[in-house]
Design an enzyme around this catalytic site. Structure first.
Site, PDB file in Angstrom:
ATOM      1  N   CYS A 121      14.481  -3.428  -6.979  1.00  0.00           N
ATOM      2  CA  CYS A 121      13.067  -4.261  -7.309  1.00  0.00           C
ATOM      3  C   CYS A 121      12.782  -4.893  -8.685  1.00  0.00           C
ATOM      4  O   CYS A 121      11.504  -5.257  -8.767  1.00  0.00           O
ATOM      5  CB  CYS A 121      11.645  -3.183  -6.354  1.00  0.00           C
ATOM      6  N   HIS A 263       5.019  -4.308 -10.486  1.00  0.00           N
ATOM      7  CA  HIS A 263       5.828  -4.416  -9.195  1.00  0.00           C
ATOM      8  C   HIS A 263       5.372  -4.199  -7.936  1.00  0.00           C
ATOM      9  O   HIS A 263       4.250  -2.926  -8.087  1.00  0.00           O
ATOM     10  CB  HIS A 263       7.254  -4.122  -9.265  1.00  0.00           C
ATOM     11  N   ASN A 293       5.526  -5.999  -0.345  1.00  0.00           N
ATOM     12  CA  ASN A 293       6.732  -5.067  -1.658  1.00  0.00           C
ATOM     13  C   ASN A 293       7.892  -6.749  -0.990  1.00  0.00           C
ATOM     14  O   ASN A 293       8.395  -6.687   0.213  1.00  0.00           O
ATOM     15  CB  ASN A 293       6.836  -3.988  -1.220  1.00  0.00           C
TER      16      ASN A 293
HETATM   17  O1  UT7 Z   1       9.863  -1.885  -4.197  1.00  0.00           O
HETATM   18  C1  UT7 Z   1      10.679   0.145  -4.682  1.00  0.00           C
HETATM   19  C2  UT7 Z   1      10.069   0.851  -4.350  1.00  0.00           C
HETATM   20  N1  UT7 Z   1       9.157   1.088  -3.517  1.00  0.00           N
HETATM   21  C3  UT7 Z   1       8.941   1.717  -3.142  1.00  0.00           C
HETATM   22  O2  UT7 Z   1       8.045   2.411  -4.229  1.00  0.00           O
HETATM   23  C4  UT7 Z   1       7.647   2.436  -2.494  1.00  0.00           C
HETATM   24  C5  UT7 Z   1       7.309   3.928  -2.206  1.00  0.00           C
HETATM   25  N2  UT7 Z   1       6.797   4.254  -0.455  1.00  0.00           N
HETATM   26  C6  UT7 Z   1       6.257   4.491   0.056  1.00  0.00           C
HETATM   27  O3  UT7 Z   1       5.381   3.209  -0.381  1.00  0.00           O
HETATM   28  C7  UT7 Z   1       5.766   5.365   1.070  1.00  0.00           C
HETATM   29  O4  UT7 Z   1       6.519   6.086   0.748  1.00  0.00           O
HETATM   30  C8  UT7 Z   1       5.726   4.765   2.460  1.00  0.00           C
HETATM   31  C9  UT7 Z   1       4.555   3.283   2.662  1.00  0.00           C
HETATM   32  C10 UT7 Z   1       7.244   4.373   2.679  1.00  0.00           C
HETATM   33  C11 UT7 Z   1       5.019   5.501   3.614  1.00  0.00           C
HETATM   34  O5  UT7 Z   1       4.230   5.882   2.942  1.00  0.00           O
HETATM   35  P1  UT7 Z   1       3.898   7.154   3.377  1.00  0.00           P
HETATM   36  O6  UT7 Z   1       2.670   8.004   3.536  1.00  0.00           O
HETATM   37  O7  UT7 Z   1       4.864   8.099   1.759  1.00  0.00           O
HETATM   38  O8  UT7 Z   1       4.348   8.152   4.316  1.00  0.00           O
HETATM   39  P2  UT7 Z   1       5.778   9.272   4.981  1.00  0.00           P
HETATM   40  O9  UT7 Z   1       7.110   8.614   4.764  1.00  0.00           O
HETATM   41  O10 UT7 Z   1       5.482  10.172   3.904  1.00  0.00           O
HETATM   42  O11 UT7 Z   1       5.197   9.913   6.066  1.00  0.00           O
HETATM   43  C12 UT7 Z   1       4.244  10.566   6.527  1.00  0.00           C
HETATM   44  C13 UT7 Z   1       3.659  10.373   7.425  1.00  0.00           C
HETATM   45  C14 UT7 Z   1       4.907  11.121   8.503  1.00  0.00           C
HETATM   46  O12 UT7 Z   1       4.396  11.540  10.321  1.00  0.00           O
HETATM   47  P3  UT7 Z   1       4.414  13.061   9.824  1.00  0.00           P
HETATM   48  O13 UT7 Z   1       6.208  13.488   9.851  1.00  0.00           O
HETATM   49  O14 UT7 Z   1       3.768  13.543   8.460  1.00  0.00           O
HETATM   50  O15 UT7 Z   1       3.880  12.937  11.331  1.00  0.00           O
HETATM   51  C15 UT7 Z   1       5.455   9.747   9.371  1.00  0.00           C
HETATM   52  O16 UT7 Z   1       5.469   9.613  10.103  1.00  0.00           O
HETATM   53  O17 UT7 Z   1       3.166   9.069   8.325  1.00  0.00           O
HETATM   54  C16 UT7 Z   1       4.362   8.546   9.181  1.00  0.00           C
HETATM   55  N3  UT7 Z   1       4.439   7.324   9.407  1.00  0.00           N
HETATM   56  C17 UT7 Z   1       3.883   6.274   9.585  1.00  0.00           C
HETATM   57  N4  UT7 Z   1       2.728   6.146  10.728  1.00  0.00           N
HETATM   58  C18 UT7 Z   1       2.381   5.251  11.276  1.00  0.00           C
HETATM   59  C19 UT7 Z   1       5.379   6.789   8.182  1.00  0.00           C
HETATM   60  N5  UT7 Z   1       5.202   5.000   9.359  1.00  0.00           N
HETATM   61  C20 UT7 Z   1       3.956   5.432   9.151  1.00  0.00           C
HETATM   62  C21 UT7 Z   1       3.834   3.951  10.078  1.00  0.00           C
HETATM   63  N6  UT7 Z   1       2.724   4.171  11.150  1.00  0.00           N
HETATM   64  N7  UT7 Z   1       4.322   2.278   9.894  1.00  0.00           N
END
Ligand code: UT7
Length: 349
Positions: A121, A263, A293
Site C-alpha cells: 500500500c 493511504h 482500501n
Molecule cells: O492497507 C494496509 C494496511 N492495512 C490496514 O491498515 C488495516 C488495519 N486493520 C484494520 O483496519 C482492522 O484491524 C480491521 C478492520 C481489519 C479489523 O477491525 P478490528 O477492530 O481490529 O477487529 P479485530 O480483528 O480485532 O476483531 C474484533 C472482533 C473479533 O471478534 P471477537 O474475537 O472479539 O469475538 C472479530 O472476529 O470483531 C470480529 N470481526 C467482525 N465482526 C463483524 C472481525 N471482522 C468482522 C466483521 N464483522 N467483518
C-alpha cells in the site's frame, strides 16, 4: 572573453502535471456483504468508516483499471508521450512479466521504460520517489505513474475481516521535469521499511518459496492474510512518524499542511494519525468511505477526487503519507499546481 565558471547545477524536479482516477462500475455495499458473511453494516461503518467499495467483474484484471486511469491522466496532462511507465501494484496481472510494459503498450507508449513497484500500500509514494529519481538523473523527462490494485482477486471472499475493507481501483499521475521551487514539484520524501514484521501482511503462495516445495498450496495460503489489530497499531505509529520526519526535513509545521492525504486504510486509522499529528480532522482527506482500501491506488484516487470536488486550489500544501505490507511506509510533500479539471478526471465511470 572567458566563460563564467559553471555553478552547481540543480537537478530537475518531478512536477505533477496530470492526474486521474478510475474505479470499476460494480458497487458492493455493506448490505451485499452481510448477505454472505457474518457481519453487518453497523459493524463495518463503526470499525472502518466504509459504506461501499468497487469491484471488478470476472475476467477483468489490474491492468484494465491501470489503462483507464493512465489514459485519463495523459489526457489531463495534455500529452500522449512519456519516457517511463511505472505501475505500483500488489496484484499484478501475472507473476511474470511485470504489468507496466503491457499497460504502456495498450496506451500507445511502447518503447518507454516500464516496470512495476512492489511496496504494497506504500507503492504509490515509493513510485513518486522513483519517478523523481528518474527525472533528477535525466533518464526521463516525463513519467506516467499508476497505482492500481484489485484486492478482490486475492482476498478470500469468505474472510470477513478483509473482504469488508478492500476495494479495487486505479489512480494515475503524470510527472514532468521542472524546477524544485515550482508548484507541483514533489519532495521532500521519507521512505522506510521493517521486514522483521513481514508476516503481518502476506499472500503465502505463488512465489518461489512455495513453488520450490512439494504439493499444492492450501486455500488459506493462496489468499491475502493480515493480522489486522497489529497492523492497525503499526500503521498509526509509522504513518505519524513518517509524516513528522518529512515535515521536519522541509521545515514545515503541521499548521502549514492544508491537506493531509493518507493511504486510505481505515477511517479510524486516518483520524488517529491526524489526531496524533495535531492536525484538524477536516484537513485529513478521506475517500475510504466510498471506495474502501484500494491499496496502491488509494492516494492518487483520493487526489483525483479532491480535484473533482474542487476542494484543492493551486498553492495549497499537501502531505501524502502511506503505510503497507513489508512493512513499508513513506511520505511526500507537494504544493498544488494549476491542473485542468475535466469530466474525464472523474473517479467513477
Ligand atoms: O492497507 C494496509 C494496511 N492495512 C490496514 O491498515 C488495516 C488495519 N486493520 C484494520 O483496519 C482492522 O484491524 C480491521 C478492520 C481489519 C479489523 O477491525 P478490528 O477492530 O481490529 O477487529 P479485530 O480483528 O480485532 O476483531 C474484533 C472482533 C473479533 O471478534 P471477537 O474475537 O472479539 O469475538 C472479530 O472476529 O470483531 C470480529 N470481526 C467482525 N465482526 C463483524 C472481525 N471482522 C468482522 C466483521 N464483522 N467483518
Amino acid at each position: 572573453m572567458s566563460r563564467p565558471a559553471a555553478g552547481p547545477s540543480v537537478p530537475p524536479a518531478a512536477v505533477l502535471c496530470g492526474l486521474a482516477g478510475w474505479v470499476p462500475s460494480r458497487v458492493v455495499t455493506n448490505e451485499h456483504l452481510a448477505r454472505r458473511l457474518d457481519t453487518d453494516d453497523t459493524w463495518i461503518r463503526t470499525r472502518t468508516g466504509i459504506h461501499t467499495r468497487h469491484v471488478i467483474d470476472a475476467g477483468q484484471a489490474t491492468s484494465d483499471l491501470a489503462v483507464e486511469a493512465g489514459r485519463r491522466a495523459l489526457a489531463s496532462a495534455g500529452t500522449d508521450a512519456v519516457d517511463a511507465v511505472v505501475v505500483a501494484t500488489t496484484t499484478p496481472d501475472h507473476p511474470c512479466p511485470a504489468t507496466a510494459p503491457g499497460v504502456a503498450a495498450r496506451l500507445g507508449l511502447a518503447g518507454a521504460a516500464a516496470f512495476d513497484i512492489g511496496a504494497v500500500c506504500t507503492g504509490f509514494v515509493y513510485g513518486l520517489a522513483s519517478a523523481a529519481g528518474l527525472i533528477a538523473a535525466e533518464v526521463a523527462r516525463r513519467v506516467l505513474l499508476i497505482g492500481a490494485d484489485t484486492y478482490s482477486t486475492i482476498v478470500d471472499p469468505l474472510d470477513r475481516a478483509n473482504a469488508i475493507i478492500f476495494g479495487d481501483g486505479a489512480g494515475a499521475v503524470v510527472l514532468r521535469a521542472g524546477h524544485p521551487d515550482e508548484p507541483g514539484a514533489v519532495g521532500h520524501f521519507d521512505l522506510g521499511s521493517d521486514g522483521a514484521h513481514a508476516d503481518l501482511i502476506t499472500v503465502a503462495a505463488g512465489g518461489s518459496r512455495q513453488r520450490s516445495q512439494q504439493g499444492e498450496p492450501t486455500r488459506e495460503e493462496r489468499h491475502f492474510a493480515m493480522r489486522g489489530r497489529e497492523v492497525y497499531r503499526h500503521a498509526v505509529t509509522r504513518m505519524t512518524e513518517s509524516a513528522r520526519t518529512t515535515l521536519s526535513r522541509a521545515g514545515w509545521k503541521i499548521d502549514d499542511v492544508d491537506h493531509f492525504v493518507p493511504h486510505q486504510a481505515n477511517l479510524r486509522i486516518l483520524h488517529s494519525v491526524a489526531d496524533d499529528l495535531g492536525l484538524p480532522r477536516e484537513r485529513c482527506v478521506t475517500q475510504v468511505e466510498s471506495v474502501g482500501n484500494t491499496g496502491a491506488a488509494s492516494i492518487p484516487l483520493a487526489l483525483a477526487d479532491l480535484t473533482v470536488r474542487g476542494a484543492v486550489r493551486p498553492g495549497d500544501r499537501l502531505l501524502l503519507t502511506a503505510f503497507g505490507g513489508g512493512l513499508t511506509w513513506g511520505s511526500c510533500l507537494l504544493t498544488w499546481p494549476s491542473l485542468p479539471v475535466t469530466p474525464q478526471e472523474r473517479t467513477t465511470p
